[in-house]
Design an enzyme around this catalytic site. Structure first.
Site, PDB file in Angstrom:
ATOM      1  NE  ARG A   1      -4.090  -1.985   1.755  1.00 31.75           N
ATOM      2  CZ  ARG A   1      -5.025  -2.405   2.580  1.00 31.75           C
ATOM      3  NH1 ARG A   1      -5.017  -2.023   3.835  1.00 31.75           N
ATOM      4  NH2 ARG A   1      -5.982  -3.186   2.147  1.00 31.75           N
TER       5      ARG A   1
ATOM      6  CE  LYS B   1     -21.564 -18.051   5.456  1.00 33.01           C
ATOM      7  NZ  LYS B   1     -22.052 -17.494   6.714  1.00 33.01           N
TER       8      LYS B   1
ATOM      9  N   GLY C   1     -10.819  -8.990  -1.374  1.00 33.74           N
ATOM     10  CA  GLY C   1      -9.606  -9.240  -0.602  1.00 33.74           C
ATOM     11  C   GLY C   1      -9.018 -10.621  -0.821  1.00 33.74           C
TER      12      GLY C   1
ATOM     13  N   GLY D   1     -13.315  -4.211   0.287  1.00 35.67           N
ATOM     14  CA  GLY D   1     -14.727  -3.875   0.472  1.00 35.67           C
ATOM     15  C   GLY D   1     -15.209  -2.784  -0.481  1.00 35.67           C
TER      16      GLY D   1
HETATM   17  P1  ADP Z   1     -13.347 -12.049  -1.606  1.00 33.51           P
HETATM   18  O1  ADP Z   1     -12.625 -11.656  -0.337  1.00 33.51           O
HETATM   19  O2  ADP Z   1     -12.415 -12.141  -2.775  1.00 33.51           O
HETATM   20  O3  ADP Z   1     -14.547 -11.200  -1.878  1.00 33.51           O
HETATM   21  P2  ADP Z   1     -14.837 -14.097  -0.237  1.00 33.51           P
HETATM   22  O4  ADP Z   1     -14.445 -13.486   1.071  1.00 33.51           O
HETATM   23  O5  ADP Z   1     -16.237 -14.002  -0.665  1.00 33.51           O
HETATM   24  O6  ADP Z   1     -13.879 -13.554  -1.399  1.00 33.51           O
HETATM   25  O7  ADP Z   1     -14.533 -15.649  -0.236  1.00 33.51           O
HETATM   26  C1  ADP Z   1     -13.284 -16.171   0.143  1.00 33.51           C
HETATM   27  C2  ADP Z   1     -13.469 -17.382   1.024  1.00 33.51           C
HETATM   28  O8  ADP Z   1     -14.299 -18.343   0.421  1.00 33.51           O
HETATM   29  C3  ADP Z   1     -12.153 -18.063   1.287  1.00 33.51           C
HETATM   30  O9  ADP Z   1     -11.870 -17.962   2.660  1.00 33.51           O
HETATM   31  C4  ADP Z   1     -12.377 -19.497   0.850  1.00 33.51           C
HETATM   32  O10 ADP Z   1     -11.813 -20.443   1.731  1.00 33.51           O
HETATM   33  C5  ADP Z   1     -13.883 -19.596   0.882  1.00 33.51           C
HETATM   34  N1  ADP Z   1     -14.369 -20.687   0.023  1.00 33.51           N
HETATM   35  C6  ADP Z   1     -14.206 -20.808  -1.307  1.00 33.51           C
HETATM   36  N2  ADP Z   1     -14.729 -21.982  -1.735  1.00 33.51           N
HETATM   37  C7  ADP Z   1     -15.232 -22.610  -0.658  1.00 33.51           C
HETATM   38  C8  ADP Z   1     -15.888 -23.865  -0.436  1.00 33.51           C
HETATM   39  N3  ADP Z   1     -16.132 -24.700  -1.447  1.00 33.51           N
HETATM   40  N4  ADP Z   1     -16.270 -24.172   0.817  1.00 33.51           N
HETATM   41  C9  ADP Z   1     -16.012 -23.322   1.839  1.00 33.51           C
HETATM   42  N5  ADP Z   1     -15.409 -22.126   1.704  1.00 33.51           N
HETATM   43  C10 ADP Z   1     -15.011 -21.781   0.480  1.00 33.51           C
HETATM   44 MG    MG Z   2     -13.105 -12.007   1.709  1.00 28.11          MG
END
Ligand code: ADP
Ligand code: MG
Length: 397
Positions: free
Chosen positions: A36, A197, A350, A373
């Site tokens: 950063r 999710k 992230g 975010g």
């Molecule tokens: P970002 O931060 O890029 O927006 P998210 O926070 O939505 O992404 O998702 C990241 C998380 O999703 C990771 O911690 C990863 O372990 C989890 N994840 C991905 N696939 C699965 C799965 N099949 N079952 C459980 N968790 C999962």
């Molecule tokens: Mg995340």
């Protein structure tokens, strides 16, 4: 409308306040990752070269409105001085008369870093008087902290009402890449969405419904989509309360003739653990007690075909539990395909960015969003208060 850029301002001889994102990870008083800080250098160097004096503002951590020496920006001031090759003084906390006196003494080429702005409770409260006292320190305001732009705080939003304002170079790059992908993408525009999710991504999915030509859904959230299509997913992560959301999404996409690709095969494990036994199975044949932890090789092939044809790809959310190496192959394989692709690839979120960095492919992507975010809120189609407050291109002053 396009926001005014720092390049459109006449900054010579001025004191320019720059909101930075110096919220670096710290470990035992040391900066654990200086990405950063290096990302902030182009705007700072630009301003110094143009003959401005620079006053930098940032938060670090969550001191919750109290002075906490453990969250001082001093290590950042020291590292910044090394990187810029010039002294960087650190102001005492707040924006009172002592700080104002320091600011007044600045000459072109001087750099002053304000102490952690979240030491003041007025910062997160977006207190008007505090925003005004910050504004009194300089002549112009530049916001280069895209990662904080989804917060309406005194140093990200309030201050912009009291000074002529503009985007910094990093902020400008973020806005150009993200709004370009949403408003005027090279087509087809493929949305690659994963992560844990549906509930945390529904805003992104719904907003992209109005712009994307096709959807590729993986990660934990795909499990709930598989349920919605009538499949069993064993002991996988699911959101029963979101099955109807998935159904509505699929229905809406069908009405728009936007294809939605779900995993056709998956990696399943008995436990989400490094040493767990795993196997590849069709998405329709996940046995009781097994958990989906990644997309399978046939899914990688199919998703890869779609991604290779895309003109623009918006990627948010890993395809599996990438933190565990054995479950990261689907995410890595798609990252490799996107790294080689000539498409405009935008990676936001992230964990998604962390996965791409872990694979060593960050430099090969067209745009890695530094926003976390803020990137997600942008992809949800929401206006970011820290951006909205900045002057438009045709704005005043
Ligand atoms: P970002 O931060 O890029 O927006 P998210 O926070 O939505 O992404 O998702 C990241 C998380 O999703 C990771 O911690 C990863 O372990 C989890 N994840 C991905 N696939 C699965 C799965 N099949 N079952 C459980 N968790 C999962
Ligand atoms: Mg995340």
């Amino acid at each position: 409308m396009r926001k005014r850029s720092v390049r459109d301002l006449d900054v010579a001889g001025k004191r320019v306040l720059v909101r930075e994102d110096f919220n670096v990870p710290m470990q035992d008083g040391q900066i654990a990752d200086e990405t950063r800080i290096t990302a902030a250098l182009p705007t700072i160097r630009y301003l110094l070269n143009q003959g401005a004096a620079v006053i930098l503002i940032s938060h670090l951590g969550r001191p919750r409105g109290r002075i906490d020496p453990g969250m001082s920006l001093r290590p950042v001031a020291e590292r910044l001085a090394e990187l810029l090759g010039c002294p960087v003084s650190l102001a005492p906390p707040g924006a009172g008369e002592d700080v104002e006196a320091m600011a007044r003494q600045l000459r072109p080429g001087d750099v002053l870093l304000l102490e952690n702005v979240r030491f003041q409770p007025e910062e997160e409260a977006n207190d008007e008087d505090f925003a005004r006292s910050l504004a009194r320190l300089g002549d112009l305001y530049v916001n280069d902290a895209f990662g904080s732009a989804h917060r309406a705080h005194a140093s990200t939003e309030g201050i912009a009402h009291f000074l002529p304002s503009a985007t910094g170079l990093l902020m400008e790059r973020e806005l150009t890449a993200l709004s370009g992908a949403l408003q005027d993408p090279r087509r087809p525009l493929a949305a690659l969405i994963g992560g844990a999710k549906i509930s945390s991504k529904i805003g992104v999915l719904e907003n992209l419904l109005s712009v994307a030509d096709e959807f590729l859904i993986g990660g934990g959230m795909a499990n709930t989509f598989l349920l919605a299509r009538g499949m069993e997913v064993g002991a996988s992560l699911i959101e029963l309360e979101a099955v109807h959301v998935a159904r509505e999404f699929l229905e809406q996409a069908r009405r728009q003739s936007a294809p939605v690709y779900l995993p056709v095969d998956v990696i399943v494990a008995e436990r989400v653990a490094v040493d767990a036994e795993t196997k590849v199975v069709p998405a329709s044949a996940v046995a009781e007690g097994w958990r989906i932890v990644d997309i399978g090789p046939e899914t990688v092939r199919r998703f890869g075909d779609v991604l290779r044809r895309a003109g623009t790809v918006i990627w948010n959310g890993p395809m599996g539990v990438f933190e565990i190496p054995a479950f990261s192959e689907g995410t890595r394989a798609l990252a490799r395909i996107l790294a080689e692709s000539p498409a405009d690839v935008i990676v936001g979120g992230g964990d998604s960015v962390a996965a791409v960095e872990q694979a060593g492919l960050a430099d090969d992507m067209a745009h890695i969003s530094t926003g976390g975010g803020a990137s997600l809120e942008f992809l949800e189609g929401r206006e970011l208060p820290g951006v909205a407050a900045l002057d438009d291109m045709e704005g005043a002053a």
